[in-house]
Enzyme design. Sequence first.
Site, PDB file in Angstrom:
ATOM      1  N   ASP A 189     -17.681 -19.760  12.544  1.00  0.00           N
ATOM      2  CA  ASP A 189     -16.777 -20.886  12.776  1.00  0.00           C
ATOM      3  C   ASP A 189     -16.412 -21.030  14.245  1.00  0.00           C
ATOM      4  O   ASP A 189     -15.676 -20.206  14.799  1.00  0.00           O
ATOM      5  CB  ASP A 189     -15.508 -20.674  11.925  1.00  0.00           C
ATOM      6  CG  ASP A 189     -14.606 -21.890  11.977  1.00  0.00           C
ATOM      7  OD1 ASP A 189     -15.116 -23.001  12.190  1.00  0.00           O
ATOM      8  OD2 ASP A 189     -13.392 -21.707  11.819  1.00  0.00           O
ATOM      9  N   GLU A 230     -16.544 -17.913   5.629  1.00  0.00           N
ATOM     10  CA  GLU A 230     -16.325 -18.459   6.966  1.00  0.00           C
ATOM     11  C   GLU A 230     -15.690 -17.380   7.841  1.00  0.00           C
ATOM     12  O   GLU A 230     -14.633 -16.849   7.514  1.00  0.00           O
ATOM     13  CB  GLU A 230     -15.386 -19.664   6.821  1.00  0.00           C
ATOM     14  CG  GLU A 230     -15.087 -20.388   8.082  1.00  0.00           C
ATOM     15  CD  GLU A 230     -14.225 -21.637   7.822  1.00  0.00           C
ATOM     16  OE1 GLU A 230     -14.569 -22.445   6.938  1.00  0.00           O
ATOM     17  OE2 GLU A 230     -13.196 -21.770   8.495  1.00  0.00           O
ATOM     18  N   LYS A 244     -17.560 -33.756   5.048  1.00  0.00           N
ATOM     19  CA  LYS A 244     -16.806 -34.767   5.800  1.00  0.00           C
ATOM     20  C   LYS A 244     -17.445 -36.151   5.645  1.00  0.00           C
ATOM     21  O   LYS A 244     -17.884 -36.764   6.614  1.00  0.00           O
ATOM     22  CB  LYS A 244     -16.738 -34.369   7.277  1.00  0.00           C
ATOM     23  CG  LYS A 244     -15.951 -33.089   7.494  1.00  0.00           C
ATOM     24  CD  LYS A 244     -15.932 -32.644   8.951  1.00  0.00           C
ATOM     25  CE  LYS A 244     -15.172 -31.319   9.066  1.00  0.00           C
ATOM     26  NZ  LYS A 244     -15.210 -30.769  10.421  1.00  0.00           N
ATOM     27  N   ARG A 280     -22.988 -59.613   2.943  1.00  0.00           N
ATOM     28  CA  ARG A 280     -22.099 -58.699   3.675  1.00  0.00           C
ATOM     29  C   ARG A 280     -22.045 -57.321   3.029  1.00  0.00           C
ATOM     30  O   ARG A 280     -22.120 -56.295   3.695  1.00  0.00           O
ATOM     31  CB  ARG A 280     -20.704 -59.329   3.786  1.00  0.00           C
ATOM     32  CG  ARG A 280     -19.602 -58.499   4.439  1.00  0.00           C
ATOM     33  CD  ARG A 280     -19.903 -57.858   5.779  1.00  0.00           C
ATOM     34  NE  ARG A 280     -20.694 -58.627   6.694  1.00  0.00           N
ATOM     35  CZ  ARG A 280     -21.602 -58.103   7.507  1.00  0.00           C
ATOM     36  NH1 ARG A 280     -21.851 -56.802   7.514  1.00  0.00           N
ATOM     37  NH2 ARG A 280     -22.285 -58.862   8.308  1.00  0.00           N
ATOM     38  N   LYS A 331     -13.107 -20.228   2.893  1.00  0.00           N
ATOM     39  CA  LYS A 331     -12.715 -20.697   4.206  1.00  0.00           C
ATOM     40  C   LYS A 331     -11.505 -19.921   4.716  1.00  0.00           C
ATOM     41  O   LYS A 331     -10.888 -19.130   3.983  1.00  0.00           O
ATOM     42  CB  LYS A 331     -12.429 -22.200   4.154  1.00  0.00           C
ATOM     43  CG  LYS A 331     -13.601 -22.978   3.542  1.00  0.00           C
ATOM     44  CD  LYS A 331     -13.416 -24.465   3.632  1.00  0.00           C
ATOM     45  CE  LYS A 331     -13.555 -24.939   5.065  1.00  0.00           C
ATOM     46  NZ  LYS A 331     -13.480 -26.417   5.148  1.00  0.00           N
TER      47      LYS A 331
END
Lengths: 276, 276, 276, 276, 276, 276
Positions: free
Chosen positions: D214, D193, D131, D96, D163
């Site tokens: 963005d 960004e 992410k 598994r 950012k």
Amino acid sequence: MIPPWSDIVRHALMQDLGRGDLTTNILVPAKQKAEAVLIAREDLVACGLPVVAEVFRQLDERIRMLPEKPDGSGVCAGNTICTLTGPARGILTGERVALNFFQNLSAVATQTRRFVEKVEGLPVRIVDTRKTTPGLGPLQKYAVRIGGGNNHRQGLDDGVLVKENHLALAGGVREAVKRLRETVSHLMRIEVECETLEQVREALEEGVEAILLDNMDLETMRRAVAIAGGKALLEASGNVTLANVREVAETGVDLISVGALTHSAGSVDVSLRVTV
Amino acid sequence: MIPPWSDIVRHALMQDLGRGDLTTNILVPAKQKAEAVLIAREDLVACGLPVVAEVFRQLDERIRMLPEKPDGSGVCAGNTICTLTGPARGILTGERVALNFFQNLSAVATQTRRFVEKVEGLPVRIVDTRKTTPGLGPLQKYAVRIGGGNNHRQGLDDGVLVKENHLALAGGVREAVKRLRETVSHLMRIEVECETLEQVREALEEGVEAILLDNMDLETMRRAVAIAGGKALLEASGNVTLANVREVAETGVDLISVGALTHSAGSVDVSLRVTV
Amino acid sequence: MIPPWSDIVRHALMQDLGRGDLTTNILVPAKQKAEAVLIAREDLVACGLPVVAEVFRQLDERIRMLPEKPDGSGVCAGNTICTLTGPARGILTGERVALNFFQNLSAVATQTRRFVEKVEGLPVRIVDTRKTTPGLGPLQKYAVRIGGGNNHRQGLDDGVLVKENHLALAGGVREAVKRLRETVSHLMRIEVECETLEQVREALEEGVEAILLDNMDLETMRRAVAIAGGKALLEASGNVTLANVREVAETGVDLISVGALTHSAGSVDVSLRVTV
Amino acid sequence: MIPPWSDIVRHALMQDLGRGDLTTNILVPAKQKAEAVLIAREDLVACGLPVVAEVFRQLDERIRMLPEKPDGSGVCAGNTICTLTGPARGILTGERVALNFFQNLSAVATQTRRFVEKVEGLPVRIVDTRKTTPGLGPLQKYAVRIGGGNNHRQGLDDGVLVKENHLALAGGVREAVKRLRETVSHLMRIEVECETLEQVREALEEGVEAILLDNMDLETMRRAVAIAGGKALLEASGNVTLANVREVAETGVDLISVGALTHSAGSVDVSLRVTV
Amino acid sequence: MIPPWSDIVRHALMQDLGRGDLTTNILVPAKQKAEAVLIAREDLVACGLPVVAEVFRQLDERIRMLPEKPDGSGVCAGNTICTLTGPARGILTGERVALNFFQNLSAVATQTRRFVEKVEGLPVRIVDTRKTTPGLGPLQKYAVRIGGGNNHRQGLDDGVLVKENHLALAGGVREAVKRLRETVSHLMRIEVECETLEQVREALEEGVEAILLDNMDLETMRRAVAIAGGKALLEASGNVTLANVREVAETGVDLISVGALTHSAGSVDVSLRVTV
Amino acid sequence: MIPPWSDIVRHALMQDLGRGDLTTNILVPAKQKAEAVLIAREDLVACGLPVVAEVFRQLDERIRMLPEKPDGSGVCAGNTICTLTGPARGILTGERVALNFFQNLSAVATQTRRFVEKVEGLPVRIVDTRKTTPGLGPLQKYAVRIGGGNNHRQGLDDGVLVKENHLALAGGVREAVKRLRETVSHLMRIEVECETLEQVREALEEGVEAILLDNMDLETMRRAVAIAGGKALLEASGNVTLANVREVAETGVDLISVGALTHSAGSVDVSLRVTV
């Protein structure tokens, strides 16, 4: 498989060695070889040879351990349990830690064997409890199996055992079992600790799979066996000794749990002697 | 100071809890409070309350432990040792692990106290050995002190004790002591394990500061004391029991080491009971 | 209780931060404060707020998390899930890791809720499998419960499930169950995976407590339910989707296990926005 | 080289095994050997064979893994990916966990391959984001490369990406870039960004080496490409799907980052079957 | 933020303390308070006060550290750097470890300050190298910044520096840079180590962003500056001392790296004295 | 034996490598082999070859290290210290860390050798202090032994050294020694730091085994030697340099402790060169 005692051994060695075995390192040249034997100083059931091997392996991978009496063997006083060969430093350094493990585990196996022999021929299992020495739990449960016993739960997370304090806080047997049925995995059985026959009847009505008879006398246990009529496993618990274990077994219970298997086994007498 | 038992407690809890206390978590709501007491079921010397506190602190910081009989107190059967108050879940979950520690440490302290009382009035120290339960070494050495004993070495790195196997490999007392003097820190004393009076004499001639009399009978020990004449500390070792410890002390040795203080202390009977 | 996700969070932060958030540390002064909100960008069932809190707590103990929609709440697109206040550096640095956890766990809870709603009114449980994302197992099983599902085994050590490969190696259902009964703890039930009705009958004769119906069609499952007659729990497994789960439930099985709850839940859309 | 997944595998095994695979250890003798194959149940790009090997190596060093389709191969449904031979226990126990890794990594590689094929012939790179699934970051970034994509930053410490939230707190593009130039290592490039073309112009004037566009629409991206005129790398980011990735690429941007490569790849269907 | 020196301090304390400070624990009662000062015994730039605070915090949370000369201050011989108040045991026990850290970090900061002052007024940065004391790398790089220097790479993973041995194995500057461009993140710059002006020209043609001039004499460096014409950053490296650093700076290079900042800083003289 | 430097090496590598040696991994194919030599760039006493071997072993087990000048050898500038053969990547990656260790340890050994040679023929030992580089303590103490020196205490827990601050807090020499005798293990000697001859006399009357003469001038030390008359070991400490160490030795003291052996040894010049 990940050896479950690797970390326990490492911790024990670290605590005992600190910065190294001062005496041995000064006195014994790094290249010197030695042979040594583990000798039983009283009659015992051997248990813990893989741990002994791991102790010496961590100290020096060149040390070889040859078992003469594998785990589970009965050994008479004076007999050799295993032989160690390899660098002398590692053998001397690891002596105390290896013996500490082996003497305790063999004591557990020996004690378990005595209980198991007492109930020979009866359809009952001797099981351990969670009363283990902190840090040695998994090893002592292994020793119980080596001695012929069975393990109860390994820990709090692999079985449901409702104890007296739980009942007090949850509002009785009925309420407790109902709440458990809703959430517990369908692969788990439920066992309830009962102090009275009334509680035993209540538990049976709720369909629990096992009942722990807590500190009951022989007569009360006999009646519990009659009441249960095979619909649940019964486990006798509390004040079981070598002197009374057979009487307890003869009441007809399915399991007898004995805390003394692990918490009071003590230590059997074993020594390590350098032979060459 | 870094609490020496924090890691030991964490390991014991992890072994016992695995993924959590299934039964308690289902039956007892997170917000429920409880009060519980630790009760002695036999006469004992209490030892391990800070460890008990640490067990419950790691489970839930809101649990408070109020000691009634601090470490070192003599406690009679039936008396309360401490009170626990706080979230009920943590108290039930930690019960077994806390008891496992406390029962073993109190057994060590109780056993040590018995030996110390036997030699009252004589100028001798009862000392422990390195024969400790793996993982519990530092705690058991603390319990020996609580019981009135003294600690021998803590580990291999803080004292020089030349044992029989060292002598065999190093070529005798004289050669061993010489090699040690060259390298050992000038802050260390040297102790040599002797099996014969001849070895004792040899060790004294080399100026060792302490001599371990290994498994000698009472008469031989008395003669060793006479030979040493105060020029080295003498330590009796081997087969010392409660029955013979006073006779051993009366030979005039300075120290008596007893492995049984730690390796066979077993477990005293203590229980935890929820009171509210 | 020891927070089970503390280590998982620490590892995720270590992997993402390395030697620290270069950009933030240069641009944002250590003393600057900020407020930020977690906002749902699609409809979802919230899950993972305690993990979000732990992420920020490990970065800076002064960051406070105020939940607006606690775990288990249905949240509509555009709504605020929680508010964060405290040092700006920690909030910016932890954003991605916190979202990575929350987006996955909420996806699991949302997916589970959908399955549970499909079978509303029927006496059946939706259960998960061990097909979890490596490292996230315990958290995803928590998310299944939050979504209204139940957990099958937590791991290989807390339940006995005999699978096809086991049967192949052990010589069939009968032989396998017999061997298990001898050694398994009396608190465990036994479940066997069956591919044919013949195997189902064999398992029932051996008295197993649960049977996994492996990839059977609806008609075969209905006949298995009839054969079992309530003597064992039946678990449907294999190819269950939102489209067919109600039909499967209507066959009368007791449990339906769905690997997709955890292994294909993906990620719901959530963002963190600095508001002050 | 230190294998980067050794610890991740160990954690996953510990979570799944706990105290060991109860079922397998009872049913399968320690000495039994087995052979098994990993089979693709849908078309996929294989990824994760070294992790599969590591899973089984940690369980039992004697298990051998023979790859038939190395990482990066396209595999059709029904084909064998690799063969495992060795002790049967380890093979069953690790099934598994090994599949959990392999199914996720192959899903990432397969998904990446699809994006890369869509933009074939155009001078653009498909890059990942941070992410990732917590704990699997480095492995998923490896899977992206296997699928033909490129990696953006590995973590917060090896690249400067300013950012939106940074800009809000630092007082705009100009101010932010200036502060960064003063302290950042001379081996780092700076990426900013931008949400508007005005910000793009400002960033170009400050001489940044890369600009993240963005969530811009196609037309705005085309104008950004014109404005930049090759003086900075342009990265398209936000809402890129298989359906629109080619259009995005045709605007002339240099890089396209796709969060879905890692966070929604899910799991491809693969099974392990014992053949002997 | 996770304090980067917490583990380093813990290790240093564990190595020095072992089982605790024997002498102090016996001689100083647990309740005794003390006050102590850190005093400079030579002129120095203070660096390491947060580490000093962490050392004592780990020993006893009640010890308070009041800085008088924060990190970066110039301190004259005889002046007080900080005051410590709290339990006397912790203060005595931590003395050596705290001083070991502070004396080394202040030596690095002091040494760096000397180099920075030598080049005052010139457009050049003094940067460190990876020649740090094993285990102290991040702290020493912090000390370089405190002293007014800049950091080169933190480690092998956050910057591309092609060294002589790389060139030998990769087949020259051109081939090496080409291979790097294909795979390296678009946020990284490339620096190449050159021993000849020919290599410098080759590197410039390949568009590298920085060039390390390895052990060149002043005249060759001047010609490299002319050739580069501002198209790449130039870093002087090798045999830079306080005696020649200004001459090197006057060649027009942008950066001067000095291994001696960290690897030969040694230790400045500081002592801890109990005042109450 | 558990290699004491394994963890120290691992930490140093982790700090330097992070996610791996970017440059090397891209430029050097995994299969490429190389040979390299460690060359002395100044005269030195070699020390640290086992650490160098461990660095490369942890990076790639296939790298072989062939020592030409084992630890303790005098090496002339230009001579080869050892040869490394194996995968080129590991050799390049480990270069800096291996040199950082070797350069510092050889500096300590070289410095110690110089002191030892200065006192040749006199009955005195050169001993180190606890003024070691944080993290490198045990290695540097090893280097002192390699250089011909002796080790004082390893840490605070394996010897009793009563320092000035202890005396101030404990109420003088007499009181301090008395308290120590009551509790300290019978295997420990007691050393007291004295600043005046009066303290020396007091310490002798209390029967301490060693006295540290703190910063005394030559004449006072000579008188202390006369007063002690061989009844305690005398250790000279403070301001001992290569220039005055022989004069100090000639006063008749038994030990001379030199902090500079470890805290200011700096770094000797060694380089690694790829030869094939």
